[in-house]
Scaffold this active site. Structure first.
Site, short mmCIF file in Angstrom:
data_model
loop_
_atom_site.label_atom_id
_atom_site.label_comp_id
_atom_site.label_asym_id
_atom_site.label_seq_id
_atom_site.Cartn_x
_atom_site.Cartn_y
_atom_site.Cartn_z
N LYS A 11 0.85 -1.22 0.00
CA LYS A 11 0.00 0.00 0.00
C LYS A 11 0.88 1.26 0.00
CE LYS A 11 -3.78 -2.57 1.95
NZ LYS A 11 -4.99 -2.58 2.71
N HIS A 95 -8.63 -3.05 -6.48
CA HIS A 95 -8.58 -3.14 -5.01
C HIS A 95 -9.70 -2.28 -4.42
CE1 HIS A 95 -7.22 -2.76 -0.89
NE2 HIS A 95 -6.47 -3.84 -1.10
N GLU A 165 -11.45 -10.29 -1.35
CA GLU A 165 -11.11 -9.42 -0.23
C GLU A 165 -12.37 -8.74 0.29
OE1 GLU A 165 -6.65 -8.34 -0.25
OE2 GLU A 165 -7.79 -6.69 -1.08
N GLY A 234 -1.69 -7.34 3.35
CA GLY A 234 -1.37 -5.93 3.52
C GLY A 234 -0.43 -5.73 4.71
P1 PGA Z 1 -4.69 -6.17 5.25
O1 PGA Z 1 -4.89 -5.65 3.74
O2 PGA Z 1 -3.93 -7.46 5.17
O3 PGA Z 1 -3.92 -5.07 5.92
O4 PGA Z 1 -6.08 -6.34 5.82
C1 PGA Z 1 -5.14 -6.54 2.69
C2 PGA Z 1 -5.39 -5.79 1.41
O5 PGA Z 1 -6.06 -4.73 1.45
O6 PGA Z 1 -4.95 -6.19 0.32
#
Ligand code: PGA
Length: 254
Positions: A11, A95, A165, A234
């Protein structure tokens, strides 16, 4: 079973190239475990040179987004030709954090085609915002998958990856982690929709990843869910120690 897929979605982190190099160094110390997976790192764009260079012996570069245009002169956009010159292997498209900024499933459908044309594997994110008890979210999911893949031909379908997701389970504001049983139902449903679209044989070749609060404590149980081909991670991917444990959990999957 085929090698599991593991994607680190950084990210907007880490805050400096120095920290990025430090994470990459730690990943590299655990390279033997990552080699047992199809391993990708999706960093912020300014770090793609470092990532591409430093993980090439045990993984590949992934980008977090693609421009919706593939040629011409467009100030501020990075087009696939440049990404290819950094050996980009995969691209996250659709996403939920981009959908929140206004990206539609129609935009996603175009980006899937742009990625394929450039020889970059699209990792197409889908997932409901809320999970109602009547199961209406399944219909939401069906619509999102159909629209996001509306331009994808059957002959190309096996080249994409789906990342399930659920928005309610992603990021530091996640309501709660998903339960393995819930994940199992959603994976089955996604397989059903893909089968309706492309037939059973092609659908069985489309890898489905899970993403949303995967960490070292739940990775093993989530990896064991039938049909989970890997993880899109993430926050936990920024901690090299936790991330190694996630990779280990994934490679234990039978
Ligand atoms: P996270 O994010 O593992 O921090 O929940 C996953 C993503 O948004 O791809």
């Amino acid at each position: 079973m085929a090698k599991p897929i593991l994607v680190a979605n950084w990210k907007n982190y880490p805050a400096s190239p120095l920290e990025a190099r430090s994470i990459l160094k730690k990943y590299s110390q655990n390279r033997e475990i990552y080699k047992k997976t199809h391993f990708f790192v999706a960093p912020p764009l300014p770090y793609i040179g470092d990532v591409s260079e430093k993980i090439k012996a045990f993984g590949g570069l992934c980008v977090q987004n693609l421009a919706g245009i593939s040629s011409g002169t467009h100030t501020g956009l990075v087009l696939p030709d440049i990404l290819k010159s950094f050996a980009t292997k995969a691209a996250i498209v659709g996403h939920s954090e981009r959908r929140k900024l206004g990206e539609t499933s129609e935009d996603v459908a175009k980006k899937v085609q742009i990625a394929l044309k450039a020889g970059i594997a699209p990792i197409v994110c889908v997932g409901e915002e809320v999970q109602d008890s009547d199961g209406e979210y399944f219909e939401f999911l069906r619509g999102q998958i159909k629209k996001s893949l509306s331009e994808l031909k059957k002959s190309d379908a096996a080249k994409i990856v789906i990342a399930y997701e659920p928005v309610w389970a992603i990021g530091k504001d996640a309501q709660r982690p998903i339960e393995p049983e819930e994940l199992s139902q959603s994976i089955l449903f996604i397989k059903k929709v893909l089968t309706e679209m492309y037939g059973r044989i092609v659908a069985s070749k489309i890898a489905i990843l899970y993403g949303g609060s995967v960490d070292d404590s739940n990775a093993e149980a989530l990896a064991a869910v039938p049909g989970v081909a890997g993880f899109l991670v993430g926050r936990a991917s920024l901690n090299a120690g936790d991330f190694k444990k996630i990779a280990e959990a994934l490679t234990k999957k039978k």
